[in-house]
Motif scaffolding. Structure first.
Motif, PDB file in Angstrom:
ATOM      1  N   LEU A  30       0.831  -1.206   0.000  1.00  0.00           N
ATOM      2  CA  LEU A  30       0.000   0.000   0.000  1.00  0.00           C
ATOM      3  C   LEU A  30       0.864   1.254   0.000  1.00  0.00           C
ATOM      4  CD1 LEU A  30      -2.742   1.381   0.163  1.00  0.00           C
ATOM      5  CD2 LEU A  30      -2.654   1.119   2.659  1.00  0.00           C
ATOM      6  N   SER A  78      -1.051  -9.101  -2.706  1.00  0.00           N
ATOM      7  CA  SER A  78      -0.216  -7.899  -2.665  1.00  0.00           C
ATOM      8  C   SER A  78       0.783  -7.860  -3.816  1.00  0.00           C
ATOM      9  CB  SER A  78       0.517  -7.809  -1.324  1.00  0.00           C
ATOM     10  OG  SER A  78       1.320  -8.955  -1.102  1.00  0.00           O
ATOM     11  N   VAL A 108      -6.198   2.999  -6.010  1.00  0.00           N
ATOM     12  CA  VAL A 108      -5.974   1.980  -4.983  1.00  0.00           C
ATOM     13  C   VAL A 108      -7.050   0.896  -5.063  1.00  0.00           C
ATOM     14  CG1 VAL A 108      -5.861   1.537  -2.496  1.00  0.00           C
ATOM     15  CG2 VAL A 108      -4.770   3.576  -3.440  1.00  0.00           C
TER      16      VAL A 108
END
Length: 357
Positions: free
Chosen positions: A19, A294, A334
């Motif tokens: 992130l 991820s 995102v």
């Protein structure tokens, strides 16, 4: 040797680092980044200056997890004839989602060039450049990167291959720990401070080796090896501290602290859902869901940065110079990256795991 299983700290660090890297790139590229910086200067400048440090988290964890994987082979009389197979299988493990993200990014860049006149979009990709990316050679050959962050995949493969070679080269783990400690110190205090080495494993092996040592110090069956690895971690930490007398390198401290966190809490499992608050349980489920995705999110997010900047300019929204709109588009990047990563994980990464020699 302890069996690998979903572990809370490792999953949390994966999600957090991915992130932060996405936010770092959002604060770095395009008109959206410029307008968001005018709206939230402190936040955007912080992400721009320090967000890249999250790479240290990836490197330390990569060393930790690679050691977990490779020591199984070493303990089973890992022979030289298996070395090439292990290295190629690692390449195949990385390749499928990597190439899918590259192709998608090339298509997004092709669209972006109609409206976005910015250096980060890059020139039209050439076949030689694409082929270099396929074999993780773009950095070594000095070619422009097709997507932000793909250099890390090439470095990860270099580091994994080097660790595999070391494990079959050294006859004892004592010698391996001494050698890795020396190489790690040289990397952290010398090679990592010169950009001329950044396309090669030696630039990053310091942080990676801290993860290797953390795993051996926590999980190796032989208590003497555990003790030696802990001693090496402490010694490297002292040298990092002493090096601040010349210059402070925050990324070295971050890498060392992540290694210590893995040493202390690396094997901590997820809290039981029966003893956690509903909100906390939902957060834990979100981390467990996001962690295996991820890698795909890390690979695909730059394409959505290209698309977001294209929409921002092609629609004329950039004329308002609205920081609120820019931040909203960042949030959209995102979310889009997570959604795309979920499909990539299910349709590409999981099936490609069967590609083995």
């Amino acid at each position: 040797m302890k069996q690998a299983s979903p572990l809370f700290l490792i999953d949390l660090l994966k999600v957090f680092a991915a992130l932060v890297i996405i936010l770092h790139h959002l604060s770095s590229y395009g008109q959206i980044a410029a307008d968001a910086r005018a709206f939230l200067p402190s936040v955007m400048n912080f992400l721009y200056e320090y967000g890249r440090f999250a790479v240290q988290i990836f490197l330390v964890m990569a060393g930790y997890l690679a050691t977990q994987s490779l020591t199984r082979f070493a303990n089973a009389k890992f022979s030289s004839q298996n070395l090439l197979r292990v290295i190629i299988n690692r390449y195949l493990r990385l390749f499928a989602p990597y190439i899918a993200a590259l192709v998608f990014t090339i298509l997004c860049a092709l669209i972006a060039r109609f409206w976005v006149n910015d250096e980060f979009v890059g020139d039209q990709e050439k076949m030689g450049q694409f082929l270099a990316h396929l074999f993780f050679l773009q950095g070594i050959l000095g070619l422009d990167s097709i997507s932000a962050g793909v250099w890390y995949v090439a470095i990860d493969w270099q580091l994994y291959s080097v660790l595999a070679v070391l494990l079959i080269t050294f006859s004892s783990y004592q010698a391996l720990i001494w050698f890795i400690s020396i190489v790690a110190t040289a990397s952290l205090l010398y090679f990592n401070r010169s950009n001329q080495y950044e396309a090669y494993f030696i630039y990053f092996i310091g942080s990676y080796s801290l993860g290797v040592l953390a795993y051996l110090a926590k999980n190796f069956a032989d208590k003497k090896i555990q003790g030696l690895a802990k001693l090496a971690l402490i010694a490297i930490g002292v040298m990092i501290l002493l090096s601040t007398l010349q210059q402070v390198w925050l990324r070295n401290f971050l890498a060392w602290f992540v290694a210590i966190a893995l040493l202390v809490w690396g094997n901590v499992a997820y809290p039981s859902s029966s003893v956690t608050h509903r909100l906390k349980a939902s957060l834990l489920r979100a981390i467990a869901w996001a962690s295996p995705r991820s890698y795909c999110a890390f690979l695909i997010h730059f394409a959505f940065i290209l698309l977001a900047n294209t929409i921002y300019i092609a629609s004329g929204m950039h004329a308002h110079e609205s920081g609120l709109i820019a931040v909203g588009l960042m949030l959209g990047v995102v979310v889009s990256s997570l959604i795309a990563a979920s499909y990539m994980y299910r349709w590409i990464e999981i099936p490609s795991a069967k590609l083995k020699i």
